[in-house]
Motif scaffolding. Sequence first.
Motif, PDB file in Angstrom:
ATOM      1  N   VAL A  17       0.818  -1.216   0.000  1.00 39.29           N
ATOM      2  CA  VAL A  17       0.000   0.000   0.000  1.00 39.29           C
ATOM      3  C   VAL A  17       0.852   1.268   0.000  1.00 39.29           C
ATOM      4  O   VAL A  17       0.568   2.193  -0.768  1.00 39.29           O
ATOM      5  N   PRO A  18       1.910   1.358   0.813  1.00 39.69           N
ATOM      6  CA  PRO A  18       2.721   2.591   0.772  1.00 39.69           C
ATOM      7  C   PRO A  18       3.322   2.858  -0.613  1.00 39.69           C
ATOM      8  O   PRO A  18       3.391   4.017  -1.041  1.00 39.69           O
ATOM      9  N   ASP A  19       3.728   1.811  -1.333  1.00 31.32           N
ATOM     10  CA  ASP A  19       4.262   1.993  -2.685  1.00 31.32           C
ATOM     11  C   ASP A  19       3.188   2.520  -3.629  1.00 31.32           C
ATOM     12  O   ASP A  19       3.450   3.389  -4.463  1.00 31.32           O
ATOM     13  N   LEU A  20       1.977   2.003  -3.488  1.00 34.00           N
ATOM     14  CA  LEU A  20       0.871   2.453  -4.327  1.00 34.00           C
ATOM     15  C   LEU A  20       0.542   3.914  -4.035  1.00 34.00           C
ATOM     16  O   LEU A  20       0.367   4.716  -4.964  1.00 34.00           O
ATOM     17  N   VAL A  21       0.503   4.289  -2.769  1.00 28.65           N
ATOM     18  CA  VAL A  21       0.213   5.684  -2.405  1.00 28.65           C
ATOM     19  C   VAL A  21       1.310   6.598  -2.933  1.00 28.65           C
ATOM     20  O   VAL A  21       1.022   7.660  -3.500  1.00 28.65           O
ATOM     21  N   ARG A  22       2.563   6.194  -2.783  1.00 23.80           N
ATOM     22  CA  ARG A  22       3.673   7.006  -3.318  1.00 23.80           C
ATOM     23  C   ARG A  22       3.535   7.179  -4.826  1.00 23.80           C
ATOM     24  O   ARG A  22       3.775   8.260  -5.363  1.00 23.80           O
ATOM     25  N   HIS A  23       3.150   6.127  -5.521  1.00 24.82           N
ATOM     26  CA  HIS A  23       2.963   6.206  -6.971  1.00 24.82           C
ATOM     27  C   HIS A  23       1.815   7.149  -7.325  1.00 24.82           C
ATOM     28  O   HIS A  23       1.931   7.959  -8.250  1.00 24.82           O
ATOM     29  N   LEU A  24       0.721   7.047  -6.596  1.00 26.17           N
ATOM     30  CA  LEU A  24      -0.423   7.913  -6.869  1.00 26.17           C
ATOM     31  C   LEU A  24      -0.051   9.384  -6.711  1.00 26.17           C
ATOM     32  O   LEU A  24      -0.358  10.204  -7.567  1.00 26.17           O
ATOM     33  N   VAL A  25       0.625   9.716  -5.624  1.00 22.98           N
ATOM     34  CA  VAL A  25       0.977  11.115  -5.373  1.00 22.98           C
ATOM     35  C   VAL A  25       2.151  11.556  -6.244  1.00 22.98           C
ATOM     36  O   VAL A  25       2.095  12.600  -6.896  1.00 22.98           O
ATOM     37  N   GLY A  26       3.217  10.755  -6.272  1.00 25.25           N
ATOM     38  CA  GLY A  26       4.445  11.166  -6.947  1.00 25.25           C
ATOM     39  C   GLY A  26       4.422  11.040  -8.458  1.00 25.25           C
ATOM     40  O   GLY A  26       5.212  11.686  -9.141  1.00 25.25           O
ATOM     41  N   THR A  27       3.510  10.230  -8.978  1.00 27.50           N
ATOM     42  CA  THR A  27       3.418  10.072 -10.430  1.00 27.50           C
ATOM     43  C   THR A  27       2.061  10.538 -10.944  1.00 27.50           C
ATOM     44  O   THR A  27       1.983  11.507 -11.705  1.00 27.50           O
ATOM     45  N   CYS A  28       0.997   9.871 -10.527  1.00 30.86           N
ATOM     46  CA  CYS A  28      -0.339  10.176 -11.067  1.00 30.86           C
ATOM     47  C   CYS A  28      -0.769  11.607 -10.773  1.00 30.86           C
ATOM     48  O   CYS A  28      -1.204  12.335 -11.674  1.00 30.86           O
ATOM     49  N   HIS A  29      -0.667  12.032  -9.519  1.00 30.93           N
ATOM     50  CA  HIS A  29      -1.095  13.390  -9.168  1.00 30.93           C
ATOM     51  C   HIS A  29      -0.191  14.433  -9.813  1.00 30.93           C
ATOM     52  O   HIS A  29      -0.669  15.465 -10.296  1.00 30.93           O
ATOM     53  N   HIS A 157      -5.524   6.750 -13.018  1.00 31.30           N
ATOM     54  CA  HIS A 157      -5.560   7.221 -11.641  1.00 31.30           C
ATOM     55  C   HIS A 157      -6.811   6.701 -10.931  1.00 31.30           C
ATOM     56  O   HIS A 157      -6.736   6.154  -9.822  1.00 31.30           O
ATOM     57  N   LEU A 158      -7.959   6.865 -11.556  1.00 31.80           N
ATOM     58  CA  LEU A 158      -9.212   6.411 -10.952  1.00 31.80           C
ATOM     59  C   LEU A 158      -9.215   4.898 -10.762  1.00 31.80           C
ATOM     60  O   LEU A 158      -9.696   4.393  -9.744  1.00 31.80           O
ATOM     61  N   TYR A 159      -8.690   4.180 -11.720  1.00 33.29           N
ATOM     62  CA  TYR A 159      -8.609   2.725 -11.591  1.00 33.29           C
ATOM     63  C   TYR A 159      -7.768   2.350 -10.370  1.00 33.29           C
ATOM     64  O   TYR A 159      -8.181   1.512  -9.554  1.00 33.29           O
ATOM     65  N   LEU A 160      -6.595   2.944 -10.254  1.00 34.64           N
ATOM     66  CA  LEU A 160      -5.708   2.601  -9.141  1.00 34.64           C
ATOM     67  C   LEU A 160      -6.344   2.907  -7.786  1.00 34.64           C
ATOM     68  O   LEU A 160      -6.137   2.167  -6.824  1.00 34.64           O
ATOM     69  N   GLU A 161      -7.115   3.974  -7.710  1.00 30.37           N
ATOM     70  CA  GLU A 161      -7.764   4.292  -6.438  1.00 30.37           C
ATOM     71  C   GLU A 161      -9.007   3.439  -6.208  1.00 30.37           C
ATOM     72  O   GLU A 161      -9.124   2.762  -5.196  1.00 30.37           O
ATOM     73  N   ASN A 162      -9.956   3.496  -7.156  1.00 27.02           N
ATOM     74  CA  ASN A 162     -11.244   2.834  -6.955  1.00 27.02           C
ATOM     75  C   ASN A 162     -11.159   1.307  -6.981  1.00 27.02           C
ATOM     76  O   ASN A 162     -11.878   0.644  -6.237  1.00 27.02           O
TER      77      ASN A 162
END
Length: 170
Positions: A17-29, A157-162
């Motif tokens: 989960v921490p890797d996924l969150v880092r990817h969402l913020v550091g790449t997707c966002h 982005h939506l896929y990775l979150e939802n």
Amino acid sequence: MQLDEKKEREAWKVMPVPDLVRHLVGTCHLECRSDMAELETLAELIALEEGPRNPTLVEIRDMITRFCATMRAHLALEERNLFPHILAMDAGEVPEGRREHLDSVKTLLEGEHEAEAGLLRSIRGLASALAATTTPGGPETRLHESIKHLAGRLQKHLYLENQVLFPRTR
């Protein structure tokens, strides 16, 4: 969907989960913010130059401005409220009572995802119709391509979150 993209999506389902969150913020966002800034600038320029002859471009620009403002607030809510709770929960640091708060924030954000996707579909529809009636390679086509590019990134982005992150935190 391309094979590599499918493999990537499957890989995120088992990543920590921490890797996924880092990817969402550091790449997707980060990519989303950059794409939105470019799109807003392009829409503003095109509306200034072509808007007097084509009011639809002004309408599209206004919709893009509204969409981007909403998305920026949404991204900030995720980064400042949702993701810290998810990381704390993953580390076993969130008391059980706080899970209800996390669930309500996720529900709110899922609703925002739907609303934002709907607004983006409307923008894409207008831009697509406009691009189909103008000279290929013209400003309307550039605007449509920029909107399609942002939509593709947001879809991931939506896929990775939802579909990946939120189910793992229930």
